[in-house]
Design a protein around this motif. Structure first.
Motif, PDB file in Angstrom:
ATOM      1  N   GLU A   1       8.467  11.790  -7.862  1.00  0.00           N
ATOM      2  CA  GLU A   1       8.672  10.724  -9.092  1.00  0.00           C
ATOM      3  C   GLU A   1       9.236   9.490  -8.243  1.00  0.00           C
ATOM      4  N   GLU A   2      10.132   9.556  -7.420  1.00  0.00           N
ATOM      5  CA  GLU A   2      10.924   8.829  -6.640  1.00  0.00           C
ATOM      6  C   GLU A   2       9.720   7.752  -5.947  1.00  0.00           C
ATOM      7  N   TYR A   3       8.631   8.472  -5.011  1.00  0.00           N
ATOM      8  CA  TYR A   3       7.760   7.864  -4.254  1.00  0.00           C
ATOM      9  C   TYR A   3       6.978   7.028  -5.345  1.00  0.00           C
ATOM     10  N   LYS A   4       6.547   7.515  -6.490  1.00  0.00           N
ATOM     11  CA  LYS A   4       5.702   6.828  -7.643  1.00  0.00           C
ATOM     12  C   LYS A   4       6.205   5.654  -7.967  1.00  0.00           C
ATOM     13  N   ARG A   5       7.815   5.723  -8.164  1.00  0.00           N
ATOM     14  CA  ARG A   5       8.441   4.559  -8.782  1.00  0.00           C
ATOM     15  C   ARG A   5       8.571   3.711  -7.646  1.00  0.00           C
ATOM     16  N   ILE A   6       8.683   3.856  -6.338  1.00  0.00           N
ATOM     17  CA  ILE A   6       8.688   2.873  -5.237  1.00  0.00           C
ATOM     18  C   ILE A   6       7.175   2.136  -5.296  1.00  0.00           C
ATOM     19  N   GLU A   7       6.330   2.912  -5.400  1.00  0.00           N
ATOM     20  CA  GLU A   7       5.055   2.588  -5.311  1.00  0.00           C
ATOM     21  C   GLU A   7       4.820   1.313  -6.345  1.00  0.00           C
ATOM     22  N   MET A   8       5.222   1.731  -7.731  1.00  0.00           N
ATOM     23  CA  MET A   8       5.149   0.766  -8.804  1.00  0.00           C
ATOM     24  C   MET A   8       5.989  -0.554  -8.631  1.00  0.00           C
ATOM     25  N   GLY A   9       7.309  -0.220  -8.099  1.00  0.00           N
ATOM     26  CA  GLY A   9       8.099  -1.298  -7.994  1.00  0.00           C
ATOM     27  C   GLY A   9       7.557  -2.380  -6.727  1.00  0.00           C
TER      28      GLY A   9
ATOM     29  N   ALA B   1      14.062  -6.558  -3.984  1.00  0.00           N
ATOM     30  CA  ALA B   1      15.406  -5.740  -4.199  1.00  0.00           C
ATOM     31  C   ALA B   1      15.251  -5.489  -5.832  1.00  0.00           C
ATOM     32  N   ARG B   2      14.904  -6.764  -6.781  1.00  0.00           N
ATOM     33  CA  ARG B   2      14.971  -6.709  -7.964  1.00  0.00           C
ATOM     34  C   ARG B   2      13.800  -5.371  -8.641  1.00  0.00           C
ATOM     35  N   CYS B   3      12.656  -5.786  -7.866  1.00  0.00           N
ATOM     36  CA  CYS B   3      11.474  -4.947  -8.213  1.00  0.00           C
ATOM     37  C   CYS B   3      11.700  -3.263  -7.913  1.00  0.00           C
ATOM     38  N   LEU B   4      12.480  -3.153  -6.870  1.00  0.00           N
ATOM     39  CA  LEU B   4      12.697  -1.662  -6.455  1.00  0.00           C
ATOM     40  C   LEU B   4      13.875  -1.091  -7.279  1.00  0.00           C
ATOM     41  N   VAL B   5      14.988  -1.866  -7.488  1.00  0.00           N
ATOM     42  CA  VAL B   5      15.904  -1.218  -8.386  1.00  0.00           C
ATOM     43  C   VAL B   5      15.628  -1.016  -9.790  1.00  0.00           C
ATOM     44  N   GLY B   6      14.691  -1.964 -10.377  1.00  0.00           N
ATOM     45  CA  GLY B   6      14.159  -1.878 -11.658  1.00  0.00           C
ATOM     46  C   GLY B   6      13.396  -0.651 -11.839  1.00  0.00           C
ATOM     47  N   ALA B   7      12.577  -0.265 -10.664  1.00  0.00           N
ATOM     48  CA  ALA B   7      11.658   0.719 -10.931  1.00  0.00           C
ATOM     49  C   ALA B   7      12.735   2.307 -10.540  1.00  0.00           C
ATOM     50  N   LEU B   8      13.574   2.041  -9.634  1.00  0.00           N
ATOM     51  CA  LEU B   8      14.308   3.301  -9.348  1.00  0.00           C
ATOM     52  C   LEU B   8      15.460   3.672 -10.424  1.00  0.00           C
ATOM     53  N   LEU B   9      15.583   2.709 -11.092  1.00  0.00           N
ATOM     54  CA  LEU B   9      16.667   2.998 -12.080  1.00  0.00           C
ATOM     55  C   LEU B   9      16.331   3.457 -13.596  1.00  0.00           C
ATOM     56  N   LYS B  10      15.051   3.406 -13.742  1.00  0.00           N
ATOM     57  CA  LYS B  10      14.675   3.989 -14.746  1.00  0.00           C
ATOM     58  C   LYS B  10      14.849   5.428 -15.058  1.00  0.00           C
TER      59      LYS B  10
ATOM     60  N   LYS C   1       0.953  -1.304  -0.012  1.00  0.00           N
ATOM     61  CA  LYS C   1      -0.195  -0.036   0.061  1.00  0.00           C
ATOM     62  C   LYS C   1       0.976   1.338   0.091  1.00  0.00           C
ATOM     63  N   ASP C   2       0.809   2.059  -0.879  1.00  0.00           N
ATOM     64  CA  ASP C   2       1.643   3.307  -1.040  1.00  0.00           C
ATOM     65  C   ASP C   2       3.112   2.953  -1.185  1.00  0.00           C
ATOM     66  N   ASN C   3       3.939   3.452  -0.302  1.00  0.00           N
ATOM     67  CA  ASN C   3       5.442   2.864  -0.397  1.00  0.00           C
ATOM     68  C   ASN C   3       5.841   1.988   0.818  1.00  0.00           C
ATOM     69  N   VAL C   4       4.626   1.285   1.009  1.00  0.00           N
ATOM     70  CA  VAL C   4       4.764   0.069   2.146  1.00  0.00           C
ATOM     71  C   VAL C   4       4.648  -1.158   1.473  1.00  0.00           C
ATOM     72  N   CYS C   5       5.249  -2.381   1.855  1.00  0.00           N
ATOM     73  CA  CYS C   5       4.881  -3.519   1.721  1.00  0.00           C
ATOM     74  C   CYS C   5       5.290  -4.724   2.611  1.00  0.00           C
ATOM     75  N   VAL C   6       4.629  -5.643   2.834  1.00  0.00           N
ATOM     76  CA  VAL C   6       4.989  -6.678   3.681  1.00  0.00           C
ATOM     77  C   VAL C   6       6.019  -8.027   3.122  1.00  0.00           C
ATOM     78  N   VAL C   7       6.768  -8.571   3.997  1.00  0.00           N
ATOM     79  CA  VAL C   7       7.598  -9.571   3.509  1.00  0.00           C
ATOM     80  C   VAL C   7       7.527 -10.505   4.525  1.00  0.00           C
ATOM     81  N   GLY C   8       8.372 -11.809   4.038  1.00  0.00           N
ATOM     82  CA  GLY C   8       8.420 -12.778   5.327  1.00  0.00           C
ATOM     83  C   GLY C   8       7.190 -13.249   6.094  1.00  0.00           C
ATOM     84  N   ASP C   9       7.189 -13.617   7.219  1.00  0.00           N
ATOM     85  CA  ASP C   9       6.076 -14.096   8.022  1.00  0.00           C
ATOM     86  C   ASP C   9       4.996 -13.137   7.755  1.00  0.00           C
ATOM     87  N   ALA C  10       5.145 -11.880   7.870  1.00  0.00           N
ATOM     88  CA  ALA C  10       4.050 -10.984   7.560  1.00  0.00           C
ATOM     89  C   ALA C  10       3.239 -11.220   6.444  1.00  0.00           C
TER      90      ALA C  10
END
Ligand code: FAD
Length: 147
Positions: free
Chosen positions: A76-84, A52-61, A20-29
């Protein structure tokens, strides 16, 4: 005030939020795995690799032409993180559903003490369950490349 701990049923991941927005859950969560399949740790590592791959892909565009000021860049960075994170969530949803459905099913069979469940568990299911656990462990989450 703290929230009570709550088990996440497999089917809740069909429609539940992973990001949601620029937050996500990983692992046991994201995929709470009961002890029956012992794969929560490496599933968490998979999350890390994919995230990591998704964030790098979105941020390096390349930045868009109109991005000039500091405020524009941050937006723009916020939007990219959201997209990643959206791509991450899409990539991990089915894998997570598979994992927690398996652990749910295995736990149900292991803990059941009805006559039918006991018969199935002791006579028919061992080979099937062993195969299922190995199948879940055989997963390629792709690579991280350093450039
Ligand atoms: C007995 C047992 C045996 C297991 N065996 C295996 C196995 O053989 N193979 C396998 O793959 N997996 C195994 N697992 C599962 C594996 O340990 C977990 O799936 C994995 O650790 C989950 O990683 P995580 O980062 O999501 O959560 P965690 O490893 O639980 O990390 C969460 C971290 O967040 C911290 N934290 C919590 N709340 C806050 C807060 N409010 N502020 C700051 N920090 C906070 C915690 O202290 C903790 O360090 C086992 C688990 C258990 C309990």
């Amino acid at each position: 005030m703290s929230s009570p701990l709550r088990y996440r049923h497999p089917w809740e991941l069909l429609w539940g939020n992973i990001n949601k927005d620029n937050v996500c859950v990983v692992g046991d969560a994201l995929h709470p795995i009961t002890p029956y399949i012992g794969q929560g740790g490496y599933a968490t590592l998979e999350d890390g690799v994919v995230l990591a791959r998704c964030l790098v892909g979105a941020l390096l565009k390349e930045q868009s032409e109109e991005t000039k000021g500091q405020g524009d860049r941050e937006r723009e960075e916020y939007k990219r993180i959201e997209m990643g994170l959206k791509i991450y969530a899409k990539e991990r949803r089915w894998r997570s559903i598979e994992l927690i459905s398996t652990t749910y099913f295995v736990g149900f069979v292991q803990q059941g003490n009805g006559q039918v469940t006991t018969f199935l568990r002791d006579n028919i299911l061992p080979a099937f369950l062993a195969g299922l656990l190995l199948k879940r462990a055989d997963f390629d989450c792709g690579k991280l490349s350093i450039s």
